[in-house]
Structure formats: C-alpha cells, structure tokens
Design an enzyme around this catalytic site. Structure first.
Site, PDB file in Angstrom:
ATOM      1  N   CYS A 121       0.824  -1.208   0.000  1.00  0.00           N
ATOM      2  CA  CYS A 121       0.000   0.000   0.000  1.00  0.00           C
ATOM      3  C   CYS A 121       0.859   1.259   0.000  1.00  0.00           C
ATOM      4  CB  CYS A 121      -0.897   0.010   1.230  1.00  0.00           C
ATOM      5  SG  CYS A 121      -1.903  -1.467   1.409  1.00  0.00           S
TER       6      CYS A 121
ATOM      7  N   ARG B 271       4.430  -0.014  -6.702  1.00  0.00           N
ATOM      8  CA  ARG B 271       4.353  -0.902  -5.534  1.00  0.00           C
ATOM      9  C   ARG B 271       3.220  -1.913  -5.667  1.00  0.00           C
ATOM     10  NH1 ARG B 271       6.636   1.763  -0.870  1.00  0.00           N
ATOM     11  NH2 ARG B 271       5.005   0.966   0.488  1.00  0.00           N
TER      12      ARG B 271
ATOM     13  N   TRP C 117      -3.506  -2.431  -1.299  1.00  0.00           N
ATOM     14  CA  TRP C 117      -3.333  -3.819  -1.721  1.00  0.00           C
ATOM     15  C   TRP C 117      -4.082  -4.656  -0.687  1.00  0.00           C
ATOM     16  CZ3 TRP C 117      -0.792  -5.428  -6.114  1.00  0.00           C
ATOM     17  CH2 TRP C 117      -0.584  -6.801  -6.265  1.00  0.00           C
TER      18      TRP C 117
ATOM     19  N   ASN D  25      -1.343   2.194   6.413  1.00  0.00           N
ATOM     20  CA  ASN D  25      -0.588   1.025   5.971  1.00  0.00           C
ATOM     21  C   ASN D  25      -0.255   0.194   7.192  1.00  0.00           C
ATOM     22  OD1 ASN D  25      -0.608   2.003   3.399  1.00  0.00           O
ATOM     23  ND2 ASN D  25       1.560   2.538   3.336  1.00  0.00           N
ATOM     24  N   GLY D  26      -0.254  -1.123   7.050  1.00  0.00           N
ATOM     25  CA  GLY D  26       0.105  -1.986   8.160  1.00  0.00           C
ATOM     26  C   GLY D  26      -1.063  -2.839   8.596  1.00  0.00           C
TER      27      GLY D  26
ATOM     28  N   GLU E   8      16.319 -22.896  -7.932  1.00  0.00           N
ATOM     29  CA  GLU E   8      16.027 -21.468  -8.028  1.00  0.00           C
ATOM     30  C   GLU E   8      17.299 -20.635  -7.942  1.00  0.00           C
ATOM     31  OE1 GLU E   8      14.021 -17.791  -8.251  1.00  0.00           O
ATOM     32  OE2 GLU E   8      13.598 -19.825  -8.967  1.00  0.00           O
TER      33      GLU E   8
ATOM     34  N   LYS F 107      18.528 -18.050 -10.856  1.00  0.00           N
ATOM     35  CA  LYS F 107      18.832 -16.629 -10.631  1.00  0.00           C
ATOM     36  C   LYS F 107      20.194 -16.281 -11.202  1.00  0.00           C
ATOM     37  CE  LYS F 107      15.694 -15.255 -10.009  1.00  0.00           C
ATOM     38  NZ  LYS F 107      14.730 -16.293  -9.991  1.00  0.00           N
TER      39      LYS F 107
ATOM     40  N   GLU G 106      20.184 -16.351 -15.088  1.00  0.00           N
ATOM     41  CA  GLU G 106      19.346 -15.290 -15.652  1.00  0.00           C
ATOM     42  C   GLU G 106      20.088 -13.965 -15.752  1.00  0.00           C
ATOM     43  OE1 GLU G 106      14.662 -15.922 -14.617  1.00  0.00           O
ATOM     44  OE2 GLU G 106      15.978 -15.524 -12.921  1.00  0.00           O
TER      45      GLU G 106
ATOM     46  N   HIS H 147      25.832 -39.786  -9.416  1.00  0.00           N
ATOM     47  CA  HIS H 147      25.210 -40.515 -10.516  1.00  0.00           C
ATOM     48  C   HIS H 147      25.458 -39.826 -11.860  1.00  0.00           C
ATOM     49  CE1 HIS H 147      23.242 -43.333  -7.820  1.00  0.00           C
ATOM     50  NE2 HIS H 147      22.897 -42.296  -7.061  1.00  0.00           N
TER      51      HIS H 147
ATOM     52  N   LYS I 219       9.552 -10.015 -18.478  1.00  0.00           N
ATOM     53  CA  LYS I 219       8.976 -10.178 -17.139  1.00  0.00           C
ATOM     54  C   LYS I 219       7.745 -11.073 -17.181  1.00  0.00           C
ATOM     55  CE  LYS I 219       8.801  -9.557 -12.770  1.00  0.00           C
ATOM     56  NZ  LYS I 219       9.798 -10.246 -11.950  1.00  0.00           N
TER      57      LYS I 219
END
Length: 589
Positions: free
Chosen positions: A2, A27, A75, A99-100, A465, A469, A472, A488, A584
């Site tokens: 938010c 955001r 949000w 916010n929060g 992952e 990263k 990429e 193996h 993206k």
C-alpha cells in the site's frame, strides 16, 4: 504494498494526491482513494482498479478552496478489493489512511459495536477512524493520542477531520512514513518518490513518533515534543524509487521482509491460518493436487509439494506447464488444480488452467496481479501481495509464492506454525555484514565452466532457483541438483573450475548432505557452503543463524543465493534488472 500521500498548503491538493499516488503505482495496488477538506467539509472519492478510474470520478467533483488532503493505494489484506474496503475510511466527520495491520482491531471493533457504533467495511483500518471519533468530544489531538495508544500492531497513519480542518494528524510504527516540507508547504508519503519536485527536505519518521501539521510540524515521542531531523531529499525520482539501491532487484531482495509481512497479514494468526479468499469446504473431496507453473513459480511449486505432502498427507504432483498442456494427462475430479504465476498472464500456465477447468477440476490460483487472466479464469485465488516486481529475475514474488504454499500446507493440515512463520520472515532481513562478504566472495566466482547448486528435500528446489537466478542475470551456466544425485553422473565435471554452492541444512539430512559435499571436495571442486554449522573443509563458507526449523533456514539461504547472483552479475557489468533475452511476463509459448 500500500502507498500513502498527504499534503497541506498548496493549491488544488487533489492534484498532488493523484500525482503522488501515481508515483507509488510501481508498488502494486487494487484500489485507490483520496479525502480532501474544503469549504464544504470532508469529501472522499474512491475507486477500485487503476488510478484512471479514480481520476474519472474526480472529474465529477467540485472543490471549493480545498485546504488539505490524504490519499492511498490499497493492496487488499483484510477484506476483498472493493470500494467499501478501499481507503480512506471515514466516520461521521473524519477520514483516515493506513498502511500496516491493527492486530487488536477485532477486540476494539466489538467494544465500539457495544456503543452502537456501526462498521461498513471488512478492514482493520476502519476501527482507527471510528475509535478516534469515539474519543473526539473535546481536544482533537488528545483524541488522536488516545487512539494511537489504544491500537496495537504496525501502522503508518494519516488522519484528517472537520473538527480540525487545518491539521493533518500522523503516527508511525513499523510501516514507513515520511513528512516533508518546502517553506510553509507540507507533504507526506510512504516513500521518497512522490515528494521529489514538491518538497526540498524530509524527516523520516521513527517508530512511535506521532504528531500533526498546522502552521508548522509538531512532532512527539514518548509524550515529549521533539525536533524533526530534516534531511535534503534526493533530486532524482527514478533513484528515489530504487530507494538508494543500485538496481530494482537489489531493492526487491531487501524488501522481502516487508513483503512477507504483507503476504501473511490477517492470514498467519495465533489461532492458525485464515484465508478470506477460500474456505475448508472448497477442499472437500480432494485426494490429489496438481501444481502447474513455469520457471521460478515451478520451483516454488516443488517446495509446496514437500510441505503439503509432509503436513497435509495429500499427494502432490508438480508439472512444468509447457509440458503438461500437451501431454493429455489423467485429470480426475478428486484433484485440486493449482496454478502459480507472478503476472497472471503466463501463457502456458493459463492454458493448463483452462484444460483443468474443461475437465471439471476445482482450480486455485496463486497470483500477484488481481484481475489478470489467470485470476479471472480460476475458481479461487489467493493473492501474493508482493507488489510490482520491476526486476525481471523474480525474488520477492518467489518468496511470497513459497510462503503462501507453506501457509496453505498448514491450512490443509490444521497445523499452527505461527511463531515459526514469523521467525522465517525475520530471517529474510538482509545482514549487511553477510552482504558485504558476498560482494567480496563474488570476485572468485566470475569464470570457470559453470556452477552446481546442490541441496536435499526443500533445499533441492531452492538449489534449482539459486541456479536459475545466477544464469538469468550473470549469463554463467548453472544447474541445480539433488545433492545425492551428484555421484550418478554430474560429479564427473568436478575440478577446480567447477563452482559448487552447497545448501546444507542442520535440520534435514545434515550428515548425508555433508557427505555429498565431501565427495566434491575430494575431487577438487571449488565449494561454497551455506549453513549454520561451520564446515571448514570447503573453500568458502557463509554462516546463517542457528534455527530449529528448516523453513527458517530456507528463507535465509534464499536471500543469500539471490545476493550471490546479484553481486556476480554486477561484477560482470550486466544490467541486472533487464537481463538479455528475457521478459517479465511470458505471454506467448
């Protein structure tokens, strides 16, 4: 994530509020609104969706000598993204943006309802303005102080009221809030970007600071009036959006702590996991789960498989969407079909969702973008609340995907890991000393013939992952492997020019993974171990905090692998935020 803005002392404050909210669009949000006090009193305008919807509604509002205003992009956390749940929230003569999370809002709400005070939204924020008006039978600032003292949790609050039409009241605890000025003009925002070009200096509020602006800024802490510490604002808006970081990706790695708090707000509770978006009835008759995703989301799905099968005892298959859509898979109606996508527009994932719907399966989306194609198509959606991710290589979206799957595993198993989840979130705070060490280490890992990332159990998908990263953004070949698979075949590549990143958990298969590392060391591979247990035999070692749960280790290791990829890529002179050949949102096959 938010966003908040506020202003006093300029003509047409509504224009600044809209422009300020536009600077916070990156955001992420699902609704927006502003509140302005003019000669006619308090005027509140709200709209669901993008700012353009709010701007259309504003065209139909006439302002008479507007004095000040506050604005917000929301949000959704408590309650769905509706106009009623959008900020600002109002009472009879006041408006608030926040916010929060107010942790004790339900208790306060019940107390106020006994006083015949009505609530119309599903949010925690509404209790702030209703509580303020309940106290507001004399000195307005005293009423605000009583309100702030009563609420518990994290908050950045701006409040305006017809009872004090020349003041904006503010308070900060746990969520960012900035008060800025330019002469007798005053501004608020939750980050620098909206303030640039309007204010020349800013005070970055510390926790438990509160006060109001009138003809000046009146700032208090611990009951005492204090002097604001104004600092010059940066003069570059794009730099301000990055928050002083070199790249958006770096900022997003550092944001993960706050993002995960947003992701778990109202969901991870002391009474267990709660989802507003879905209830237990939805899962009745489910004996199997298929998770369909691509890339980073696929890796998150693999983590989810370990967690759900271990806790909820439900069989889970994780599928690469581009393969699943053409395989003519067996889809039985006792199967829940879960799709994971940051953008909600991933073409292959969307097609598998349509395939599952056609087969009559229940469908659930884990997605970061409300009203995206996948969200519209799925039966149910749990939003990730990661905010907009500018860096092409995903970091905070992956973190929220894994966290959401972890919460879902708890939910399906009627398991409560409230404290452990909070500790895992704490582990994502970047340790500056470790980041500095990674910067120094990165110069050793720029060449060679590639990387192996190895781990076991949930640390195997994290190895996948971590390798993704690195390749990429650094353009160095990297692969993730289960640590037990090295002998193996892949161990044939071991030599000093093979770099190995070993994810060594104290809590899962420690001795076996350590043995796999020793096999690589014996064959002269260059090994970097990440663990809480000191391993002296490897070339490099990064020590994480000691913990008694693998998911706490997981999230801390996740941050370290992201930082390693970042620093290697920076040393190689690459554009970290926009790596070559990548997009993206992959909206084509």
């Amino acid at each position: 994530m938010c966003g908040i803005v506020g202003v006093k002392g300029i003509e047409n404050p509504q224009n600044f509020l809209i422009e300020g909210l536009r600077e916070l669009e990156y955001r992420g949000y699902d609704s927006a609104g502003i509140a302005v006090i003019d000669n006619d009193g308090l005027k509140v305008i709200k709209a669901v969706g993008k700012l353009k919807n709010l701007e259309v509604k504003l065209k139909n509002v006439t302002f008479k000598n507007p004095k000040l205003g506050i604005g917000h992009t929301r949000w959704a956390t408590h309650g769905k993204p509706t106009e009623i749940n959008a900020h600002p929230h109002t009472g009879k003569f006041s408006a608030v943006v926040h916010n929060g999370i107010i942790e004790n809002y339900q208790k306060i709400k019940k107390e106020l309802e006994k006083e015949n005070i009505e609530f119309i939204s599903q949010t925690d924020t509404e209790v702030i303005v209703k509580l303020f008006e309940h106290f507001c039978n004399g000195d307005v600032f005293e009423a605000f102080k009583k309100t702030i003292k009563k609420i518990d949790g994290a908050y950045a609050v701006l409040l305006i009221t017809e009872k004090a039409p020349d003041k904006i009241f503010f308070a900060k605890k746990g969520s960012p809030l900035i008060v800025a000025k330019n002469g007798n003009k005053f501004f608020f925002a939750s980050s620098d970007a909206p303030l640039i070009g309007y204010a020349d200096s800013a005070h970055y509020l510390e926790d438990s600071e509160f006060g109001y602006i009138d003809d000046d800024i009146y700032l208090f802490k611990d009951g005492k009036k204090i002097t604001p510490n104004f600092k010059p604002l940066p003069d570059n808006r794009e730099s301000a959006k990055k928050g002083g970081y070199r790249f958006y990706m770096e900022k997003e790695i550092y944001e993960q702590y706050d993002v995960l708090k947003e992701n778990t707000l109202g969901r991870n509770t002391k009474e267990g996991i709660k989802f507003d978006e879905v209830d237990k009835n939805f899962f009745e008759g489910i004996n199997n789960i298929i998770i369909s995703a691509c890339g980073t989301s696929y890796h998150a799905g693999l983590v989810g498989k370990y967690l759900i099968e271990r806790s909820a005892k439900i069989r889970v298959n994780v599928e690469v969407a581009s393969e699943l859509r053409y395989r003519n898979p067996l889809l039985t109606k006792d199967t829940l079909f879960i799709v994971i996508s940051q953008s909600g527009e991933t073409a292959d994932t969307l097609e598998t969702l349509k395939m599952a719907k056609k087969a009559g399966l229940k469908t659930l989306a884990l997605c970061n973008v409300d009203n995206s194609s996948i969200v519209r198509e799925a039966d149910k959606t749990i939003l990730l609340r990661a905010g907009i991710e500018k860096g092409v290589a995903s970091t905070k979206a992956f973190a929220t995907q894994v966290m959401t799957l972890w919460m879902l595993s708890n939910y399906l198993a009627d398991k409560n890991e409230y404290e452990i989840i909070n500790k895992a979130i704490e582990s994502t705070k970047v340790n500056p000393k470790i980041h500095e060490k990674i910067k120094r280490l990165s110069k050793r890992y720029l060449h060679g013939h590639g990387f192996f990332y190895i781990g076991r159990d949930i640390f195997y998908p994290l190895a996948l992952e971590g390798a993704l990263k690195l390749k990429e953004i650094s353009y160095i070949h990297a692969e993730g492997y289960p640590a037990g698979e090295m002998k193996h075949g892949p161990i044939a590549l071991a030599d000093p020019e093979l770099f190995v990143v070993a994810l060594l958990s104290k809590n899962i298969l420690f001795e076996k993974t350590k043995s796999n590392i020793e096999e690589l060391v014996a064959r002269d591979a260059t090994v970097l171990t990440i663990s809480s247990e000191l391993i002296e035999l490897t070339d490099d070692f990064i020590q994480i905090s000691d913990s008694n749960h693998p998911m706490i280790e997981f999230f801390e290791m996740m941050v370290i692998t992201q930082l390693l990829a970042l620093e290697v890529a920076i040393r190689r002179g690459n554009d970290v935020d926009m790596p070559r050949n990548l997009a993206k949102s992959v909206t084509v096959e």
